[in-house]
Design a protein around this motif. Structure first.
Motif, PDB file in Angstrom:
ATOM      1  N   UNK A 105       0.765  -1.343  -0.094  1.00  0.00           N
ATOM      2  CA  UNK A 105      -0.054   0.065   0.067  1.00  0.00           C
ATOM      3  C   UNK A 105       0.975   1.216  -0.027  1.00  0.00           C
ATOM      4  N   UNK A 106       1.874   1.275   0.857  1.00  0.00           N
ATOM      5  CA  UNK A 106       2.804   2.408   0.896  1.00  0.00           C
ATOM      6  C   UNK A 106       3.512   2.565  -0.367  1.00  0.00           C
ATOM      7  N   UNK A 107       3.950   1.547  -0.996  1.00  0.00           N
ATOM      8  CA  UNK A 107       4.806   1.791  -2.181  1.00  0.00           C
ATOM      9  C   UNK A 107       3.898   2.193  -3.438  1.00  0.00           C
ATOM     10  N   UNK A 108       2.696   1.763  -3.476  1.00  0.00           N
ATOM     11  CA  UNK A 108       1.650   2.198  -4.629  1.00  0.00           C
ATOM     12  C   UNK A 108       1.083   3.431  -4.102  1.00  0.00           C
ATOM     13  N   UNK A 109       1.142   4.063  -3.153  1.00  0.00           N
ATOM     14  CA  UNK A 109       0.423   5.067  -2.611  1.00  0.00           C
ATOM     15  C   UNK A 109       0.442   6.558  -3.538  1.00  0.00           C
ATOM     16  N   UNK A 110       1.580   6.568  -4.170  1.00  0.00           N
ATOM     17  CA  UNK A 110       1.818   7.959  -4.757  1.00  0.00           C
ATOM     18  C   UNK A 110       2.316   8.779  -3.791  1.00  0.00           C
ATOM     19  N   UNK A 111       2.728   8.698  -2.546  1.00  0.00           N
ATOM     20  CA  UNK A 111       3.045   9.467  -1.720  1.00  0.00           C
ATOM     21  C   UNK A 111       4.946   9.375  -1.566  1.00  0.00           C
ATOM     22  N   UNK A 112       5.310   8.519  -2.398  1.00  0.00           N
ATOM     23  CA  UNK A 112       6.822   8.398  -2.121  1.00  0.00           C
ATOM     24  C   UNK A 112       7.223   8.970  -3.719  1.00  0.00           C
ATOM     25  N   UNK A 113       7.766  10.144  -3.567  1.00  0.00           N
ATOM     26  CA  UNK A 113       8.456  10.616  -4.894  1.00  0.00           C
ATOM     27  C   UNK A 113       9.356   9.642  -5.394  1.00  0.00           C
ATOM     28  N   UNK A 114       9.170   9.932  -6.805  1.00  0.00           N
ATOM     29  CA  UNK A 114      10.131   8.549  -7.666  1.00  0.00           C
ATOM     30  C   UNK A 114       9.796   7.394  -7.780  1.00  0.00           C
ATOM     31  N   UNK A 115       8.547   6.995  -6.935  1.00  0.00           N
ATOM     32  CA  UNK A 115       8.263   5.550  -7.008  1.00  0.00           C
ATOM     33  C   UNK A 115       6.802   5.674  -7.712  1.00  0.00           C
ATOM     34  N   UNK A 116       6.705   5.050  -8.680  1.00  0.00           N
ATOM     35  CA  UNK A 116       5.210   5.201  -9.756  1.00  0.00           C
ATOM     36  C   UNK A 116       4.256   4.252  -8.947  1.00  0.00           C
ATOM     37  N   UNK A 117       2.999   4.564  -8.799  1.00  0.00           N
ATOM     38  CA  UNK A 117       2.010   3.982  -8.180  1.00  0.00           C
ATOM     39  C   UNK A 117       1.775   2.359  -8.938  1.00  0.00           C
ATOM     40  N   UNK A 118       2.301   2.480 -10.311  1.00  0.00           N
ATOM     41  CA  UNK A 118       2.467   1.084 -10.711  1.00  0.00           C
ATOM     42  C   UNK A 118       3.374   0.200 -10.592  1.00  0.00           C
ATOM     43  N   UNK A 119       4.146   0.428  -9.571  1.00  0.00           N
ATOM     44  CA  UNK A 119       5.514  -0.424  -9.297  1.00  0.00           C
ATOM     45  C   UNK A 119       5.351  -1.874  -9.085  1.00  0.00           C
ATOM     46  N   UNK A 120       4.052  -2.033  -8.496  1.00  0.00           N
ATOM     47  CA  UNK A 120       3.798  -3.621  -8.505  1.00  0.00           C
ATOM     48  C   UNK A 120       2.824  -4.177  -9.410  1.00  0.00           C
ATOM     49  N   UNK A 121       2.585  -3.554 -10.417  1.00  0.00           N
ATOM     50  CA  UNK A 121       1.398  -3.907 -11.438  1.00  0.00           C
ATOM     51  C   UNK A 121       1.773  -5.285 -12.001  1.00  0.00           C
ATOM     52  N   UNK A 122       3.206  -5.539 -12.246  1.00  0.00           N
ATOM     53  CA  UNK A 122       3.559  -6.758 -12.939  1.00  0.00           C
ATOM     54  C   UNK A 122       3.822  -8.004 -12.065  1.00  0.00           C
ATOM     55  N   UNK A 123       3.271  -8.052 -10.878  1.00  0.00           N
ATOM     56  CA  UNK A 123       3.643  -9.033  -9.630  1.00  0.00           C
ATOM     57  C   UNK A 123       1.817  -9.753  -9.387  1.00  0.00           C
TER      58      UNK A 123
END
Length: 199
Positions: free
Chosen positions: A161-179
Motif C-alpha cells: 500500500x505504501x509503495x503504490x500510494x503515490x506518496x513516495x516521490x520517484x516511486x510510480x503507483x504502478x510499481x507492483x503491477x507486474x506481480x
C-alpha cells in the motif's frame, strides 16, 4: 489478558499491521496516536527516541517487527506449525530487508539526490525483491503465505500500500503491477474489515 498500549503516529507506517492484528484477534489494546509536537515532547523518554513502542502491563518494548509478532501470537495470526512459521518468517524478513533498502532514501534531505537514489533503487532493487515476494506468494493457492491470513500477509500488504500510494516521490503507483500474486494478496487483505478500518 495484559494491559496493552501501542504508541505510534497517526499514519499507518510501522504500526498498521500490528493494529490490524490486534483487532482481528479481538485483543483489547489502547491505540495511542501522537502528533508531531507530542512526539517531540515524549522523545527524550523513549528507548532510542523512536516509535512505535508497545507497553504491556507497564513494561515498554520497541521494534516494530517484535511488536507485530507479539500481536500475531495473541491474535492467533502466527502459526504454531514449524514449517508454517518458517514460511511466515521468510516473507517477513524478505519484505523487511527490502524496506531497509528503501529507508536510505527517506534519510536524504536533498530532493534531487533523493530522486536519484530512488531511481537507482527502483531500477535495481524493486524487480528482484518484488519478484522474490511474488514467488513466495505463488506457492499457496489461497493467496496467503500459509493457508490463511497471517502477520506476514498483513506486513507485506501494508508495505505494498505504501509503495503504490503515490506518496513516495520517484516511486510510480504502478510499481507492483507486474506481480500478480502480490496484487492478489493486496486485494484479499484489503477485503478484511479490520484492515479497512485501521490506518
Amino acid at each position: 489478558m495484559p494491559s496493552i498500549e501501542l504508541v505510534y503516529f497517526k499514519a499507518a507506517g510501522r504500526a498498521k499491521a500490528a493494529r490490524v492484528a490486534f483487532a482481528m484477534g479481538k485483543v483489547e489494546f489502547t491505540d495511542t496516536r501522537l502528533e508531531g509536537e507530542q512526539f517531540m515532547k515524549l522523545k527524550p523518554s523513549l528507548p532510542r527516541g523512536q516509535l512505535p513502542i508497545l507497553k504491556v502491563d507497564g513494561e515498554v518494548f520497541t521494534e516494530s517487527m517484535a511488536i507485530l509478532r507479539y500481536a500475531g501470537t495473541l491474535a492467533k495470526l502466527y502459526p504454531t506449525d514449524a514449517l508454517d512459521q518458517l514460511r511466515v518468517e521468510e516473507a517477513l524478513d524478505a519484505q523487511t530487508n527490502f524496506a531497509n533498502i528503501l529507508l536510505a532514501s527517506f534519510m536524504e534531505q536533498d530532493l534531487e539526490k533523493k530522486l536519484a537514489l530512488r531511481k537507482e533503487i527502483f531500477e535495481k532493487d524493486f524487480p528482484k525483491n518484488l519478484s522474490f515476494l511474488n514467488e513466495i506468494y505463488s506457492r499457496n493457492s489461497s493467496g496467503f503465505v500459509c493457508d490463511k491470513v497471517t502477520i506476514a500477509d498483513l506486513h507485506v500488504a501494508v508495505s505494498l500500500e505504501m509503495l503504490t500510494s503515490g506518496q513516495l516521490d520517484g516511486i510510480p503507483t504502478t510499481c507492483a503491477d507486474d506481480y500478480p500474486n502480490l496484487q492478489r494478496l493486496l486485494k484479499q487483505v484489503r477485503e478484511i474489515d479490520e484492515f479497512k478500518n485501521y490506518q
